[in-house]
Design a protein around this motif. Structure first.
Motif, PDB file in Angstrom:
ATOM      1  N   ASN A   1       0.855  -1.190   0.000  1.00 50.77           N
ATOM      2  CA  ASN A   1       0.000   0.000   0.000  1.00 50.77           C
ATOM      3  C   ASN A   1       0.887   1.235   0.000  1.00 50.77           C
ATOM      4  O   ASN A   1       2.111   1.150   0.154  1.00 50.77           O
ATOM      5  CB  ASN A   1      -0.959  -0.013   1.199  1.00 50.77           C
ATOM      6  N   VAL A   2       0.263   2.399  -0.176  1.00 55.27           N
ATOM      7  CA  VAL A   2       1.042   3.626  -0.293  1.00 55.27           C
ATOM      8  C   VAL A   2       1.757   3.968   1.014  1.00 55.27           C
ATOM      9  O   VAL A   2       2.853   4.539   1.006  1.00 55.27           O
ATOM     10  CB  VAL A   2       0.153   4.789  -0.761  1.00 55.27           C
ATOM     11  N   THR A   3       1.148   3.599   2.150  1.00 51.57           N
ATOM     12  CA  THR A   3       1.803   3.853   3.433  1.00 51.57           C
ATOM     13  C   THR A   3       3.137   3.139   3.510  1.00 51.57           C
ATOM     14  O   THR A   3       4.150   3.709   3.918  1.00 51.57           O
ATOM     15  CB  THR A   3       0.899   3.397   4.590  1.00 51.57           C
ATOM     16  N   ARG A   4       3.147   1.884   3.100  1.00 51.31           N
ATOM     17  CA  ARG A   4       4.412   1.133   3.097  1.00 51.31           C
ATOM     18  C   ARG A   4       5.387   1.714   2.076  1.00 51.31           C
ATOM     19  O   ARG A   4       6.607   1.677   2.277  1.00 51.31           O
ATOM     20  CB  ARG A   4       4.146  -0.345   2.828  1.00 51.31           C
ATOM     21  N   GLY A   5       4.852   2.238   0.984  1.00 52.40           N
ATOM     22  CA  GLY A   5       5.717   2.886   0.007  1.00 52.40           C
ATOM     23  C   GLY A   5       6.436   4.082   0.598  1.00 52.40           C
ATOM     24  O   GLY A   5       7.642   4.281   0.377  1.00 52.40           O
ATOM     25  N   VAL A   6       5.717   4.897   1.371  1.00 54.07           N
ATOM     26  CA  VAL A   6       6.321   6.061   2.017  1.00 54.07           C
ATOM     27  C   VAL A   6       7.285   5.620   3.112  1.00 54.07           C
ATOM     28  O   VAL A   6       8.371   6.199   3.278  1.00 54.07           O
ATOM     29  CB  VAL A   6       5.231   6.990   2.580  1.00 54.07           C
ATOM     30  N   ILE A   7       6.930   4.572   3.846  1.00 56.20           N
ATOM     31  CA  ILE A   7       7.820   4.069   4.895  1.00 56.20           C
ATOM     32  C   ILE A   7       9.147   3.600   4.299  1.00 56.20           C
ATOM     33  O   ILE A   7      10.212   3.793   4.899  1.00 56.20           O
ATOM     34  CB  ILE A   7       7.131   2.927   5.683  1.00 56.20           C
ATOM     35  N   ASN A   8       9.094   3.018   3.114  1.00 56.60           N
ATOM     36  CA  ASN A   8      10.345   2.620   2.453  1.00 56.60           C
ATOM     37  C   ASN A   8      11.285   3.810   2.281  1.00 56.60           C
ATOM     38  O   ASN A   8      12.505   3.691   2.427  1.00 56.60           O
ATOM     39  CB  ASN A   8      10.053   1.990   1.094  1.00 56.60           C
ATOM     40  N   ILE A   9      10.702   4.959   1.970  1.00 59.57           N
ATOM     41  CA  ILE A   9      11.514   6.177   1.807  1.00 59.57           C
ATOM     42  C   ILE A   9      11.947   6.708   3.167  1.00 59.57           C
ATOM     43  O   ILE A   9      13.096   7.136   3.336  1.00 59.57           O
ATOM     44  CB  ILE A   9      10.716   7.235   1.026  1.00 59.57           C
ATOM     45  N   PHE A  10      11.053   6.649   4.160  1.00 60.47           N
ATOM     46  CA  PHE A  10      11.419   7.089   5.508  1.00 60.47           C
ATOM     47  C   PHE A  10      12.645   6.331   6.020  1.00 60.47           C
ATOM     48  O   PHE A  10      13.442   6.867   6.787  1.00 60.47           O
ATOM     49  CB  PHE A  10      10.247   6.862   6.472  1.00 60.47           C
ATOM     50  N   LYS A  11      12.795   5.094   5.605  1.00 58.40           N
ATOM     51  CA  LYS A  11      13.939   4.296   6.072  1.00 58.40           C
ATOM     52  C   LYS A  11      15.260   4.933   5.657  1.00 58.40           C
ATOM     53  O   LYS A  11      16.260   4.806   6.371  1.00 58.40           O
ATOM     54  CB  LYS A  11      13.832   2.864   5.548  1.00 58.40           C
ATOM     55  N   CYS A  12      15.258   5.615   4.522  1.00 59.16           N
ATOM     56  CA  CYS A  12      16.481   6.314   4.107  1.00 59.16           C
ATOM     57  C   CYS A  12      16.828   7.436   5.081  1.00 59.16           C
ATOM     58  O   CYS A  12      18.005   7.739   5.293  1.00 59.16           O
ATOM     59  CB  CYS A  12      16.307   6.898   2.707  1.00 59.16           C
ATOM     60  N   TRP A  13      15.809   8.050   5.677  1.00 66.20           N
ATOM     61  CA  TRP A  13      16.041   9.186   6.567  1.00 66.20           C
ATOM     62  C   TRP A  13      16.591   8.753   7.923  1.00 66.20           C
ATOM     63  O   TRP A  13      17.068   9.600   8.688  1.00 66.20           O
ATOM     64  CB  TRP A  13      14.762   9.992   6.783  1.00 66.20           C
ATOM     65  N   VAL A  14      16.477   7.489   8.286  1.00 68.69           N
ATOM     66  CA  VAL A  14      16.949   7.045   9.604  1.00 68.69           C
ATOM     67  C   VAL A  14      18.165   6.133   9.508  1.00 68.69           C
ATOM     68  O   VAL A  14      18.633   5.619  10.513  1.00 68.69           O
ATOM     69  CB  VAL A  14      15.823   6.310  10.380  1.00 68.69           C
ATOM     70  N   ASP A  15      18.675   5.943   8.306  1.00 69.11           N
ATOM     71  CA  ASP A  15      19.787   5.008   8.116  1.00 69.11           C
ATOM     72  C   ASP A  15      20.858   5.681   7.261  1.00 69.11           C
ATOM     73  O   ASP A  15      20.702   5.834   6.054  1.00 69.11           O
ATOM     74  CB  ASP A  15      19.279   3.730   7.437  1.00 69.11           C
ATOM     75  N   ASP A  16      21.957   6.089   7.896  1.00 73.99           N
ATOM     76  CA  ASP A  16      22.963   6.830   7.133  1.00 73.99           C
ATOM     77  C   ASP A  16      23.790   5.945   6.210  1.00 73.99           C
ATOM     78  O   ASP A  16      24.621   6.451   5.455  1.00 73.99           O
ATOM     79  CB  ASP A  16      23.865   7.666   8.038  1.00 73.99           C
ATOM     80  N   SER A  17      23.570   4.636   6.257  1.00 73.14           N
ATOM     81  CA  SER A  17      24.185   3.783   5.237  1.00 73.14           C
ATOM     82  C   SER A  17      23.395   3.874   3.929  1.00 73.14           C
ATOM     83  O   SER A  17      23.886   3.471   2.875  1.00 73.14           O
ATOM     84  CB  SER A  17      24.251   2.328   5.707  1.00 73.14           C
ATOM     85  N   LEU A  18      22.178   4.422   4.002  1.00 73.02           N
ATOM     86  CA  LEU A  18      21.350   4.631   2.817  1.00 73.02           C
ATOM     87  C   LEU A  18      21.387   6.084   2.346  1.00 73.02           C
ATOM     88  O   LEU A  18      21.406   6.348   1.141  1.00 73.02           O
ATOM     89  CB  LEU A  18      19.899   4.239   3.115  1.00 73.02           C
ATOM     90  N   PHE A  19      21.376   7.003   3.291  1.00 76.47           N
ATOM     91  CA  PHE A  19      21.358   8.428   2.956  1.00 76.47           C
ATOM     92  C   PHE A  19      22.078   9.181   4.065  1.00 76.47           C
ATOM     93  O   PHE A  19      21.673   9.114   5.229  1.00 76.47           O
ATOM     94  CB  PHE A  19      19.919   8.932   2.826  1.00 76.47           C
ATOM     95  N   ASP A  20      23.142   9.877   3.714  1.00 78.70           N
ATOM     96  CA  ASP A  20      23.919  10.619   4.699  1.00 78.70           C
ATOM     97  C   ASP A  20      23.569  12.104   4.595  1.00 78.70           C
ATOM     98  O   ASP A  20      23.991  12.780   3.651  1.00 78.70           O
ATOM     99  CB  ASP A  20      25.410  10.407   4.449  1.00 78.70           C
ATOM    100  N   PRO A  21      22.807  12.639   5.538  1.00 81.17           N
ATOM    101  CA  PRO A  21      22.380  14.037   5.431  1.00 81.17           C
ATOM    102  C   PRO A  21      23.524  15.033   5.549  1.00 81.17           C
ATOM    103  O   PRO A  21      23.487  16.093   4.935  1.00 81.17           O
ATOM    104  CB  PRO A  21      21.390  14.191   6.591  1.00 81.17           C
ATOM    105  N   ARG A  22      24.555  14.699   6.325  1.00 79.76           N
ATOM    106  CA  ARG A  22      25.674  15.632   6.451  1.00 79.76           C
ATOM    107  C   ARG A  22      26.446  15.742   5.140  1.00 79.76           C
ATOM    108  O   ARG A  22      26.909  16.820   4.771  1.00 79.76           O
ATOM    109  CB  ARG A  22      26.593  15.191   7.594  1.00 79.76           C
ATOM    110  N   LEU A  23      26.578  14.617   4.450  1.00 76.89           N
ATOM    111  CA  LEU A  23      27.211  14.651   3.129  1.00 76.89           C
ATOM    112  C   LEU A  23      26.355  15.463   2.167  1.00 76.89           C
ATOM    113  O   LEU A  23      26.866  16.274   1.390  1.00 76.89           O
ATOM    114  CB  LEU A  23      27.409  13.224   2.606  1.00 76.89           C
ATOM    115  N   ASP A  24      25.045  15.266   2.213  1.00 75.67           N
ATOM    116  CA  ASP A  24      24.153  16.018   1.336  1.00 75.67           C
ATOM    117  C   ASP A  24      24.267  17.518   1.606  1.00 75.67           C
ATOM    118  O   ASP A  24      24.340  18.329   0.678  1.00 75.67           O
ATOM    119  CB  ASP A  24      22.708  15.558   1.544  1.00 75.67           C
TER     120      ASP A  24
END
Length: 250
Positions: free
Chosen positions: A104-127
């Motif tokens: 469902n769309v909720t799980r779709g958004v949660i998949n993206i949220f996972k990037c925001w809490v895992d710096d092995s997926l997305f590093d905000p300081r580098l960004d």
């Protein structure tokens, strides 16, 4: 009167006729390409692009400047490789998670949220470091714009797969993505439990749907597992303790 006699020629030493080869790196030089890249990454994140200098990095690594040129043509080459690493890391994982199958769309958004809490997926300081660099470089500013468009497009397509009209999907994608980038820019520091308590509302705001309790529970479990592996990432205003995942030293 003594005349100089011609000295007889000595037999040539075959060892002296070897074709010259590129000299090996001195024995005390132990820095690999990955070491140089990681040192440059740390400098970029902590002090900005002007601090990414060959001499400064060599002093930090305890090696000679000449060893740098075994791996890179120039400082510009190093900076280009840092940009390539950032694109591969931060953009690729957002796009890949937006494309993951979701019930469902909720799980779709949660998949993206996972990037925001895992710096092995997305590093905000580098960004953030790359965005600061973009203020000084038209080239980097263009690359940032392309990356933002690619990320938003992937999130938009996720909403489209779940039945949203094109304009609605596009705006929801922009709000979801740029809200998170705003958290990073403001450097908000909120307790994880506080952030998690707002996840249902974030999901309703992003999707217009009431999230299922099991979807919330699955995300909480993911965050708790992440907490068990690293120090205190925080949903929304993420604080990391390391300057991103190490670069492969190959």
């Amino acid at each position: 009167m003594i005349r100089n006699r011609a000295r007889p020629k000595r037999p040539s030493d075959p060892r002296l006729k070897r074709t010259p080869t590129k000299p090996a790196i001195a024995g005390n030089v132990k820095a690999t390409r990955g070491d140089w890249l990681n040192a440059a990454l740390g400098a970029l994140i902590s002090d900005g692009v002007d601090s990414v200098r060959v001499l400064t990095l060599s002093q930090k690594l305890g090696v000679s400047r000449s060893s740098f040129y075994w791996y890179f043509k120039s400082r510009a080459d190093l900076l280009d490789q840092l940009l390539a690493y950032w694109r591969e890391k931060n953009t690729r994982f957002v796009v890949e998670h937006a494309r993951l199958p979701a019930a469902n769309v909720t799980r779709g958004v949660i998949n993206i949220f996972k990037c925001w809490v895992d710096d092995s997926l997305f590093d905000p300081r580098l960004d953030f470091a790359i965005r600061s660099w973009a203020m000084l470089s038209k080239k980097v500013r263009k690359i940032i714009r392309q990356a933002d468009e690619e990320r938003v497009a992937a999130i938009c397509e996720m909403f489209r797969r779940h039945g949203y009209e094109a304009e609605d999907a596009f705006i929801r994608a922009r709000v979801l993505y740029f809200t998170q980038i705003g958290y990073y820019a403001l450097d908000l520091r909120e307790p994880m439990e506080s952030r998690l308590s707002h996840v249902p509302a974030y999901l309703r705001s992003s999707t217009g749907c009431e999230p299922e309790p099991e979807d919330i529970a699955e995300f909480r479990t993911y965050v708790e597992d992440r907490f068990a592996r690293v120090s205190a990432p925080a949903f929304g205003g993420v604080r990391r303790t390391s300057p991103g995942a190490p670069i492969d030293p190959g």
